[in-house]
Design a protein around this motif. Structure first.
Motif, mmCIF file in Angstrom:
data_model
loop_
_atom_site.group_PDB
_atom_site.id
_atom_site.type_symbol
_atom_site.label_atom_id
_atom_site.label_comp_id
_atom_site.label_asym_id
_atom_site.label_seq_id
_atom_site.Cartn_x
_atom_site.Cartn_y
_atom_site.Cartn_z
ATOM 1 N N ASP A 1 -3.979 23.515 14.477
ATOM 2 C CA ASP A 1 -5.412 24.325 14.651
ATOM 3 C C ASP A 1 -6.537 23.243 14.128
ATOM 4 O O ASP A 1 -7.740 23.458 14.552
ATOM 5 N N ASP A 2 -6.082 22.263 13.319
ATOM 6 C CA ASP A 2 -7.256 21.524 12.822
ATOM 7 C C ASP A 2 -7.572 20.202 13.826
ATOM 8 O O ASP A 2 -8.623 19.989 13.908
ATOM 9 N N ILE A 3 -6.548 19.650 14.380
ATOM 10 C CA ILE A 3 -6.934 18.544 15.226
ATOM 11 C C ILE A 3 -6.323 18.879 16.817
ATOM 12 O O ILE A 3 -6.528 17.988 17.913
ATOM 13 N N GLY A 4 -5.862 20.100 17.092
ATOM 14 C CA GLY A 4 -5.320 20.280 18.370
ATOM 15 C C GLY A 4 -6.220 21.289 19.019
ATOM 16 O O GLY A 4 -7.092 22.066 18.390
ATOM 17 N N LYS A 5 -6.462 21.366 20.658
ATOM 18 C CA LYS A 5 -6.909 22.478 21.190
ATOM 19 C C LYS A 5 -5.756 23.367 21.847
ATOM 20 O O LYS A 5 -4.561 22.747 22.346
ATOM 21 N N GLU A 6 -5.919 24.669 21.833
ATOM 22 C CA GLU A 6 -4.880 25.469 22.076
ATOM 23 C C GLU A 6 -5.123 26.115 23.519
ATOM 24 O O GLU A 6 -6.273 26.389 23.935
ATOM 25 N N PHE A 7 -4.208 26.288 24.384
ATOM 26 C CA PHE A 7 -3.849 26.739 25.637
ATOM 27 C C PHE A 7 -2.896 27.681 25.780
ATOM 28 O O PHE A 7 -1.801 27.532 25.219
ATOM 29 N N LYS A 8 -2.845 28.855 26.653
ATOM 30 C CA LYS A 8 -1.849 29.652 27.002
ATOM 31 C C LYS A 8 -1.626 29.318 28.498
ATOM 32 O O LYS A 8 -2.711 29.515 29.202
ATOM 33 N N VAL B 1 0.891 -1.196 -0.131
ATOM 34 C CA VAL B 1 -0.070 0.026 -0.144
ATOM 35 C C VAL B 1 0.974 1.275 0.198
ATOM 36 O O VAL B 1 1.738 1.341 0.931
ATOM 37 N N GLU B 2 0.777 2.143 -0.884
ATOM 38 C CA GLU B 2 1.461 3.413 -0.899
ATOM 39 C C GLU B 2 0.512 4.527 -0.293
ATOM 40 O O GLU B 2 -0.708 4.711 -0.786
ATOM 41 N N LEU B 3 1.216 5.182 0.589
ATOM 42 C CA LEU B 3 0.577 6.357 1.185
ATOM 43 C C LEU B 3 1.120 7.494 0.534
ATOM 44 O O LEU B 3 2.127 8.156 0.977
ATOM 45 N N ASN B 4 0.308 8.042 -0.359
ATOM 46 C CA ASN B 4 0.611 9.099 -1.271
ATOM 47 C C ASN B 4 0.139 10.468 -1.025
ATOM 48 O O ASN B 4 0.188 11.412 -1.933
ATOM 49 N N GLU B 5 -0.559 10.713 0.324
ATOM 50 C CA GLU B 5 -1.073 11.994 0.588
ATOM 51 C C GLU B 5 -0.259 12.159 2.068
ATOM 52 O O GLU B 5 0.044 11.217 2.902
ATOM 53 N N CYS B 6 -0.115 13.368 2.445
ATOM 54 C CA CYS B 6 0.751 13.874 3.675
ATOM 55 C C CYS B 6 0.239 15.103 4.101
ATOM 56 O O CYS B 6 -0.629 16.008 3.680
ATOM 57 N N LEU C 1 -7.930 16.396 9.018
ATOM 58 C CA LEU C 1 -6.665 16.819 8.442
ATOM 59 C C LEU C 1 -6.709 17.110 6.862
ATOM 60 O O LEU C 1 -7.605 16.700 6.173
ATOM 61 N N ASN C 2 -6.052 18.097 6.494
ATOM 62 C CA ASN C 2 -5.949 18.336 5.046
ATOM 63 C C ASN C 2 -4.769 17.868 4.375
ATOM 64 O O ASN C 2 -3.754 18.166 4.770
ATOM 65 N N PHE C 3 -5.006 16.769 3.627
ATOM 66 C CA PHE C 3 -3.836 16.043 2.926
ATOM 67 C C PHE C 3 -3.516 16.788 1.635
ATOM 68 O O PHE C 3 -4.355 17.236 1.025
ATOM 69 N N ASN C 4 -2.268 16.578 1.436
ATOM 70 C CA ASN C 4 -1.654 16.973 0.258
ATOM 71 C C ASN C 4 -0.982 15.670 -0.469
ATOM 72 O O ASN C 4 -0.682 14.953 0.085
#
Length: 578
Positions: A357-364, A344-349, A486-489
């Motif tokens: 900002d897509d998958i995490g929650k930000e704290f200060k 299987v080739e994983l051709n998107e990254c 996630l936004n893959f390319n």
């Protein structure tokens, strides 16, 4: 309806003599589509009982939020056992050990900075009460006294290995009884004075755990329980693996000989494990008795039934012994097919640092805090700050990191800091314009046994450059349970840490094994399901993919690689490499 009772040196069920021949199968380590298959093989080997732990952390993932469906439908698992003519032993904890994350305790307990585990600390007891209110009511109708298969329930678990708060044990006992438990209660501990003193109660039936020297172990048990049937509640017929160690195995004939010794003494036994299964997701635990040792994803355990449910030579050696002492019906065994689906080739990254900002929650926060203080249970946590310059070269000190940190300076990888490191390994010189410092910390599994279970994850105290603490941090919690955002390319030259995505077609879903040659360390997801961790430190080299996790037709594979991959290609093969 019937009840397991004790008369002198034997068990009676419904007034008739009974020997318990039990094997451990953890429903939460096996996909539910395979529960019946594994239980059928347990019975075919000659066993009359199945034993299971109950993982509090899965059933109450957030305080007051409960889950008892799908793969956590313990009632369905128990009813399936009953349909096959098996009795059931339940070990509800609240602590279970089991080489399971935090010994089954929920990570959110550690948000309380004053938390005291496995004792009479009231916030801990209050949490147990809420959990027992939800769990025990599900078990009571399934007791043998109510027509179900449950014949015995454990009070805590191997408590003498940890403490001696007998009032706490009594609280657990009372909590079970007050909610309707009326089958046999028992404790299990190692066969030594300190453990049997600390972990037992005078009026509760006692069992012991061991892997060899049965006569010696039972003699010690008799010192604390002169009358009553002998039972080994955990017969360690195999063992588990840590990352970076050799794969454990034990000769099947040796296992059979010790079993024969026990049964010749009239003893009862519970195989730990009969079928180990898999530490899917982030659910592996760790040992920490001076050195931190995380457990691998596979819980094959070198058990009579392999991780993928195949009978081993040990299975047949055990079955042969049991046939000397019990009637064992000869039935054909269903060996589930395995399939090598190829490359299987994983051709998107997608680069992690571009996806925060897509998958995490930000704290200060002014200083780093462990993930539990930010309501994070598992996964990774990223600490980011800016350090003004110029500064002379100084050691970077993470005080105290748990468990493994990847350090980046201006997005360039600078090295790894591990919780057991004795000396600084990363030195940083800050230019006049300053630097951006990123520290990505992996929770590799909370300690599940011993005195170091207060195992908060992330950076638990602070970060220093030399003697000076560094303040003013942006923190991203990364539980890795929302990768659909996630936004893959198509960029194949991406820098790690990064996510790789590929698709493959399956004409018919069968069990298969994911081989990760050329990959370094990370986590794999099949159709959104977290298969668990991989690491080229070994010994495990493949991840088990049960057939029910695959789709007929298109399947999606996502791999989060922390450090480096030679080529974004994997193989799906038809046998495990452990």
């Amino acid at each position: 309806m019937g009840k397991l009772t004790i008369a002198k040196d034997q068990f009676l069920y419904d007034g008739k003599p009974m020997r318990i021949l039990s094997g451990a199968i953890h429903y939460f380590r096996v996909v539910p589509e395979y529960w019946k298959d594994r239980l059928q093989k347990l019975k075919a080997c000659g066993f009359n009982t199945v034993e299971t732990y109950v993982p509090w952390n899965l059933h109450e993932p957030r305080p007051g939020e409960f889950c008892f469906d799908a793969g956590l439908d313990i009632e369905k698992f128990i009813r399936t056992a009953q349909e096959l003519g098996l009795f059931v032993i339940v070990r509800p904890g609240p602590y279970i050990c089991a080489e399971w994350e935090f010994g089954g305790l929920p990570a959110w307990l550690l948000k309380d900075p004053a938390m005291q585990l496995r004792c009479g600390y009231k916030p801990y007891l209050d949490a147990i009460d809420r959990y027992f209110d939800e769990l025990i009511g599900r078990l009571v109708p399934l007791q043998s006294t109510n027509g179900g298969p449950i014949i015995a329930i454990q009070v805590e678990n191997e408590y003498g290995s940890y403490g001696n708060d007998h009032e706490y044990l009594q609280y657990i006992e009372k909590g079970l009884k007050s909610r309707g438990v009326d089958v046999l209660l028992f404790t299990s501990d190692g066969a030594c004075d300190s453990m049997l003193q600390g972990g037992t109660l005078p009026h509760i039936f006692k069992t012991v755990n061991f892997g060899s020297r049965a006569l010696e172990q039972f003699e010690k048990l008799k010192e604390f329980q002169p009358e009553g049937p002998l039972m080994c509640m955990e017969y360690w017929n195999g063992w588990f693996d840590h990352w970076g160690e050799e794969h454990h195995s034990r000769d099947g004939q040796d296992v059979a000989d010790v079993l024969d010794e026990m049964l010749s003494m009239g003893a009862s036994v519970n195989f730990y494990m009969f079928h180990g299964g898999t530490n899917f997701g982030f659910m592996n635990g760790a040992n920490c008795m001076g050195e931190y040792q995380p457990t691998v994803t596979s819980y094959d355990y070198d058990a009579p039934l392999s991780e993928c449910g195949d009978p081993t030579e040990k299975f047949y050696a055990v079955q042969k012994v049991i046939k000397k002492y019990a009637n064992v019906e000869d039935v054909p065994l269903d060996i589930l097919p395995k399939m090598a689906y190829g490359t299987v080739e994983l051709n998107e990254c997608a680069k992690l640092f571009d996806s925060l900002d897509d998958i995490g929650k930000e704290f200060k926060r002014p200083a780093p805090v462990p993930m539990e203080m930010l309501d994070q249970n598992y996964g990774f946590i990223l600490y980011r700050t800016f350090i003004a310059g110029p500064r002379d070269e100084s050691p970077l000190i993470l005080q105290d990191v748990r468990d493994r940190a990847l350090v980046f300076v201006d997005d360039q990888f600078a090295g790894v800091i591990y919780r057991d490191d004795k000396e600084p390994s990363i030195y940083i010189k800050v230019p006049k314009e300053g630097i951006k410092l990123d520290i990505l910390v992996e929770n590799m599994g909370r300690t599940n046994y011993g005195p170091n279970m207060l195992d908060r994850k992330g950076i638990t105290y602070g970060v220093r450059m030399g003697q000076q603490f560094i303040y003013n941090w942006t923190i991203y919690t990364l539980e890795m349970d929302n990768l659909h955002k996630l936004n893959f390319n198509k960029d194949k030259q991406i820098e790690c840490p990064a996510f790789y995505r590929g698709e493959f077609e399956v004409a018919k879903p069968f069990d298969t094994f994911l081989k990760l040659s050329g990959w370094t360390k990370g986590v794999c997801y099949i159709n959104g399901f977290n298969l668990g961790r991989y690491w080229n430190a070994g010994p495990q080299q493949t991840l088990y993919i049960p057939g029910p996790l695959l789709n007929k037709g298109k399947n999606e594979l996502i791999i989060f690689e922390l450090e480096n991959v030679e080529k974004p290609i994997v193989e799906l093969i038809d046998q495990p490499l452990l």
